[in-house]
Motif scaffolding. Structure first.
Motif, PDB file in Angstrom:
ATOM      1  N   LEU A 151       0.654  -1.125   0.177  1.00  0.00           N
ATOM      2  CA  LEU A 151      -0.299   0.064   0.078  1.00  0.00           C
ATOM      3  C   LEU A 151       0.675   1.244  -0.189  1.00  0.00           C
ATOM      4  O   LEU A 151       0.269   2.383  -0.561  1.00  0.00           O
ATOM      5  CB  LEU A 151      -0.909  -0.148   1.256  1.00  0.00           C
ATOM      6  CG  LEU A 151      -1.823  -1.154   1.548  1.00  0.00           C
ATOM      7  CD1 LEU A 151      -2.489  -1.269   2.673  1.00  0.00           C
ATOM      8  CD2 LEU A 151      -2.911  -1.033   0.300  1.00  0.00           C
ATOM      9  N   SER A 152       2.054   1.210   0.615  1.00  0.00           N
ATOM     10  CA  SER A 152       2.855   2.556   0.784  1.00  0.00           C
ATOM     11  C   SER A 152       4.181   2.350   0.482  1.00  0.00           C
ATOM     12  O   SER A 152       4.625   0.941   0.120  1.00  0.00           O
ATOM     13  CB  SER A 152       2.596   2.947   2.418  1.00  0.00           C
ATOM     14  OG  SER A 152       3.261   1.693   3.058  1.00  0.00           O
ATOM     15  N   PRO A 153       4.986   3.108   0.317  1.00  0.00           N
ATOM     16  CA  PRO A 153       6.444   2.885  -0.007  1.00  0.00           C
ATOM     17  C   PRO A 153       7.157   2.077   0.990  1.00  0.00           C
ATOM     18  O   PRO A 153       6.761   1.900   2.175  1.00  0.00           O
ATOM     19  CB  PRO A 153       6.921   4.421   0.138  1.00  0.00           C
ATOM     20  CG  PRO A 153       5.946   5.213  -0.127  1.00  0.00           C
ATOM     21  CD  PRO A 153       4.815   4.799   0.505  1.00  0.00           C
ATOM     22  N   GLY A 154       8.243   1.385   0.708  1.00  0.00           N
ATOM     23  CA  GLY A 154       9.067   0.544   1.308  1.00  0.00           C
ATOM     24  C   GLY A 154       8.423  -0.919   1.045  1.00  0.00           C
ATOM     25  O   GLY A 154       7.719  -1.210   0.141  1.00  0.00           O
ATOM     26  N   GLY A 155       8.429  -1.842   1.861  1.00  0.00           N
ATOM     27  CA  GLY A 155       8.133  -3.219   1.476  1.00  0.00           C
ATOM     28  C   GLY A 155       8.912  -4.271   2.505  1.00  0.00           C
ATOM     29  O   GLY A 155       9.555  -3.756   3.498  1.00  0.00           O
ATOM     30  N   GLY A 156       9.088  -5.409   2.144  1.00  0.00           N
ATOM     31  CA  GLY A 156       9.445  -6.511   2.738  1.00  0.00           C
ATOM     32  C   GLY A 156      10.924  -6.528   3.268  1.00  0.00           C
ATOM     33  O   GLY A 156      11.373  -6.511   4.474  1.00  0.00           O
ATOM     34  N   PHE A 157      11.685  -5.983   2.041  1.00  0.00           N
ATOM     35  CA  PHE A 157      13.083  -5.627   2.632  1.00  0.00           C
ATOM     36  C   PHE A 157      13.350  -4.587   3.391  1.00  0.00           C
ATOM     37  O   PHE A 157      14.241  -4.894   4.411  1.00  0.00           O
ATOM     38  CB  PHE A 157      13.998  -5.520   1.154  1.00  0.00           C
ATOM     39  CG  PHE A 157      15.447  -5.605   1.172  1.00  0.00           C
ATOM     40  CD1 PHE A 157      16.031  -7.147   1.135  1.00  0.00           C
ATOM     41  CD2 PHE A 157      16.163  -4.709   1.648  1.00  0.00           C
ATOM     42  CE1 PHE A 157      17.316  -6.763   1.401  1.00  0.00           C
ATOM     43  CE2 PHE A 157      17.556  -4.514   1.900  1.00  0.00           C
ATOM     44  CZ  PHE A 157      18.248  -5.791   1.709  1.00  0.00           C
ATOM     45  N   GLN A 158      12.940  -3.344   2.947  1.00  0.00           N
ATOM     46  CA  GLN A 158      13.275  -2.300   4.051  1.00  0.00           C
ATOM     47  C   GLN A 158      12.784  -2.617   5.390  1.00  0.00           C
ATOM     48  O   GLN A 158      13.641  -2.406   6.257  1.00  0.00           O
ATOM     49  CB  GLN A 158      12.527  -1.247   3.245  1.00  0.00           C
ATOM     50  CG  GLN A 158      13.146  -0.758   2.011  1.00  0.00           C
ATOM     51  CD  GLN A 158      12.516  -1.495   0.920  1.00  0.00           C
ATOM     52  OE1 GLN A 158      11.919  -2.541   1.075  1.00  0.00           O
ATOM     53  NE2 GLN A 158      12.749  -1.193  -0.320  1.00  0.00           N
ATOM     54  N   GLY A 159      11.457  -3.049   5.498  1.00  0.00           N
ATOM     55  CA  GLY A 159      10.845  -3.322   6.902  1.00  0.00           C
ATOM     56  C   GLY A 159      11.735  -4.420   7.472  1.00  0.00           C
ATOM     57  O   GLY A 159      11.947  -4.013   8.984  1.00  0.00           O
ATOM     58  N   GLY A 160      12.092  -5.377   6.757  1.00  0.00           N
ATOM     59  CA  GLY A 160      13.015  -6.485   7.566  1.00  0.00           C
ATOM     60  C   GLY A 160      14.270  -6.012   8.044  1.00  0.00           C
ATOM     61  O   GLY A 160      14.642  -6.155   9.290  1.00  0.00           O
TER      62      GLY A 160
END
Lengths: 631, 150
Positions: free
Chosen positions: B37-46
């Protein structure tokens, strides 16, 4: 179902790697089963692609997540498997299965086996992904996974200091190569705003700029580092020597071949630059230098696997020369030699592994007489050695002969002569190995060595039989494997047309659909029956002479020199142990060429800074060459 | 944290770690979950979640960090994350489309958390793999440091 086969061939290996990571280290049976199933399934999936691709002449394209091109613009990641990819995929997946089978017993006594198999499967999967992908950045990602898995596997026996050192050298040099490939990828992406190989190929057709030539030079040097072409080959012997033999086999069989595939794909299909004499000359020159320096370095080695590593470099020189000739015959020879190199070099590395498994060393100065204790390994080694030396009726002869013929017809007669000399030197150094490791006197400490277990002999026998079959039926090999692949190499327009659609392709190519098909005749170079009769007669004559006592040492007169080291060697002195070690069989040659060998010794100084510098210098020279001569 | 067994070195660093580690965890998990839904994703959050491991190490030392985070469990979890990703990607083939194809994308209202089909789950799998993988790497490197100090 057919369209899913490429991704299934890749993903089964990756899933196998992740499952192996979950299995406890002690649980040997489960882990081996998973490894075997994953590798075998990948092989079966690759084999299932044979009928649609080579049999019916189709090309499988596959868009990940159904992201198909919109308005002739590729936005998704695509896989594209043509005859060339499948040709490489077939023998690569076969050697992965054989190496896995061999590994089970071979590394039984080592620790950290769970990590070994994870990395093994990651490396295999990345190579399969590399050759099946149709996306430039995917190629970079896969070659990066491959490099890091290879580095970790090089340092697998990390109780040995040289293994850690080799791993460090490999990661330094390999990273430079990867960086060059990445830089080239970035430049191409900046130019064309796409990463799809077919779309780039269309845009690049007859449309070179300084920027794309820059990318070309970087890309070629990057893959040359991965293929261990000569000024960048320094890490190869260290890596091949210290890695477990099952991995050395994969280094020469799949890692090197992936880079050869990269060169082929980039130069022939993406850039379509091989009709330029300047690019042809670059590859031929590079390949010839590689084969010559590789083999002369091999003559000077004392270690079984190190010697094989230098031969690997030398044989890759043949492949590069063959594909550099850019004639139908040359490409056929190059591809055939790539296949044969995987078979015989894998076989020889497995033999070295068997010797290591049985005796615990690969130092030729310490080995000897193993043929008595390990007859099957010795026989397999001789098959491999004859194959690599290009002796009929083994497969190396066929591909080398095609390369001689192709280089001569293309007007590169000096290359033909060098290739012949290199072949002779290859045979010479394998005589040395056979003499030092398998014949002569058995040292006392190896009195009780035993033949390796069946699960290690089976992969060796399979490869040995393939070596013989490849030499006896070359016409069916070329017809059903090599010629379709060679046609795919020459036919860039079809690659673009299938991937991006005829509408896109017709913007760039005029003669769609009627691309030149290789009209290749075997030209009567090969008559197995005649060679077999000759071989039989020679064998008979040899036996006769031996029976009449012709080889009995007392018939020869030799003076009692003080320094027995420089005696000409005859077998069978009973007086004292006179085993000729790895160094002394060709002492005369080495003495005559001592200045050359001294120079080579100085160049191979083991300092990783110098090696990195040589890679950078190579890049600079190739850049200058490309900017000056390629138009 | 009122555990008496935990050795505390520096009160300022510990307080900062106490304060920032939960924020890092929440922010990272938020970014993973809202990757579609928003910028970022699995890698960044991880990676942001894994930074909490650094904070725990700084505040409480290597021993506590390994005891709380359990490197072996992290290692296995990384493989599980990768397997999860492969499974959701393979769903595309099972539902008669291509590998990595987003299936069930009609479920939910656009803009909701559970609205975008398997792409959400693939994103979560990537996030899980990265947070465990990077967390494990961080602990491994601190382990080398800890060995050097000892």
């Amino acid at each position: 179902m057919t369209q899913h086969l490429p991704i299934l061939a890749i993903i089964t290996l990756f899933i196998g790697a992740f499952i192996v990571a979950l299995i406890k280290e002690k649980n040997e049976v489960l882990r081996n089963t998973v490894v075997l199933i994953a590798t075998f399934m990948s092989f079966i999936f690759t084999l299932m692609m044979y009928k649609p691709i080579i049999g019916e002449g189709n090309i499988i394209t596959y868009w990940m997540g159904n992201w198909e091109p919109v308005q002739n613009w590729a936005i998704g990641i695509g896989l594209e498997v043509d005859q060339l990819s499948l040709f490489f995929g077939l023998f690569i997946s076969l050697s992965i299965v054989l190496s896995a089978l061999y590994s089970f017993k071979y590394i039984e006594k080592e620790t950290g086996k769970d990590k070994y198999y994870v990395l093994f499967l990651m490396m295999s999967a990345s190579v399969m992904g590399f050759i099946f992908t149709g996306d430039l950045f995917n190629m970079y990602v896969m070659i990066e996974i491959m490099t890091f898995a290879s580095v970790a596997l090089t340092a697998f026996r990390n109780n040995k200091p040289e293994a850690v050192e080799a791993g460090f050298k490999y990661i330094a040099i390999g990273s430079i190569g990867s960086s060059l490939i990445l830089l080239a990828t970035v430049i191409i992406y900046a130019q064309f705003h796409t990463l799809n190989l077919a779309q780039i190929a269309g845009e690049l057709h007859n449309n070179y700029t300084i920027t794309t030539l820059f990318a070309l030079a970087l890309m070629v040097v990057g893959y040359a580092v991965k293929v261990f072409a000569v000024p960048t080959h320094f890490v190869a012997p260290d890596a091949y020597m210290t890695a477990p033999s099952s991995i050395s086999m994969l280094f020469s069989g799949i890692v090197n071949k992936a880079a050869v595939y990269g060169i082929l794909r980039v130069l022939y299909v993406v850039y379509q630059s091989m009709n330029l004499p300047s690019v042809q000359f670059m590859l031929i020159f590079w390949g010839t230098v590689t084969m010559f320096i590789g083999v002369t370095m091999a003559l000077a080695q004392h270690d079984f696997k190190r010697l094989l590593a230098f031969h690997s470099i030398s044989q890759i020189g043949y492949v590069i020369t063959g594909i550099g000739l850019a004639t139908a015959l040359g490409i056929t020879g190059g591809l055939y030699h790539a296949l044969n190199h995987t078979l015989f070099k894998g076989l020889l590395f497995l033999c070295a592994g068997a010797v290591y498994y049985a005796t615990g060393t690969t130092d030729l100065d310490k080995l000897g007489g193993l043929a008595k204790r390990m007859p099957q390994t010795a026989l397999i080694f001789i098959i491999g050695a004859f194959s690599i030396s290009g002796i009929p009726p083994f497969n190396g002869f066929v591909s080398k002969w095609i390369i001689y013929q192709a280089s001569y017809e293309a007007g590169y007669a000096p290359v033909t002569i060098i290739a012949l000399i290199v072949s002779v030197m290859t045979l010479a150094s394998f005589i040395k190995v056979a003499q030092s490791a398998f014949f002569g006197q058995l040292p006392k400490e190896f009195k009780n060595v035993e033949e390796v277990p069946l699960s290690m002999r089976v992969p060796m026998w399979i490869m040995a039989i393939l070596c013989i079959v490849g030499g006896i039926f070359p016409s069916s090999f070329t017809k059903y494997l090599i010629t379709p692949a060679a046609n795919a190499v020459m036919n860039s327009a079809k690659y673009v047309e299938v991937m991006m659609g005829p509408e896109f392709a017709s913007k760039f190519y005029n003669n769609l659909g009627n691309a030149p098909v290789i009209d290749y005749k075997l030209a009567g170079y090969w008559q197995p029956i005649a060679w077999l009769i000759l071989f039989g007669i020679l064998l008979l004559a040899f036996t006769l002479v031996a029976l009449l006592g012709g080889f009995n040492p007392k018939h020869f007169s030799y003076s009692d020199e003080e320094d027995a080291k420089y005696d000409v060697f005859y077998s069978g002195e009973s007086a004292e142990f006179s085993h000729v070690g790895g160094s002394d069989l060709f002492w005369g040659l080495k003495y005559q060429f001592r200045h050359y060998f001294d120079l080579m010794h100085k160049i191979h100084n083991g300092v990783v800074n110098d090696y990195a510098l040589s890679v950078v210098l190579t890049a600079a020279v190739v850049l200058l060459y490309v900017f000056t001569f390629v138009r | 944290m009122s555990n008496k067994n935990v050795k505390v070195k520096e009160y300022i660093i510990k307080s900062a770690a106490d304060f920032f580690a939960p924020i890092g965890l929440i922010l990272g998990i938020y970014i993973i979950l809202h990757g579609h839904l928003s910028p970022g994703g699995g890698f960044q959050g991880g990676v942001i979640v894994a930074s909490a491991a650094v904070l725990i190490y700084l505040g409480y030392g290597y021993e506590t960090a390994t005891n709380t985070l359990k490197p072996n469990l992290l290692k296995k979890s990384e493989a599980i994350g990768a397997l999860m990703y492969s499974f959701f990607a393979l769903l595309g083939i099972f539902y008669a489309a291509n590998f990595c194809r987003n299936v069930f994308y009609n479920v939910g209202n656009p803009g909701d958390l559970f609205s975008s089909g398997t792409i959400f789950l693939m994103n979560f799998a990537v996030g899980y793999k990265v947070l465990t993988g990077v967390g494990f790497l961080i602990l491994l490197m601190f382990g080398l440091l800890a060995n050097k100090e000892a």
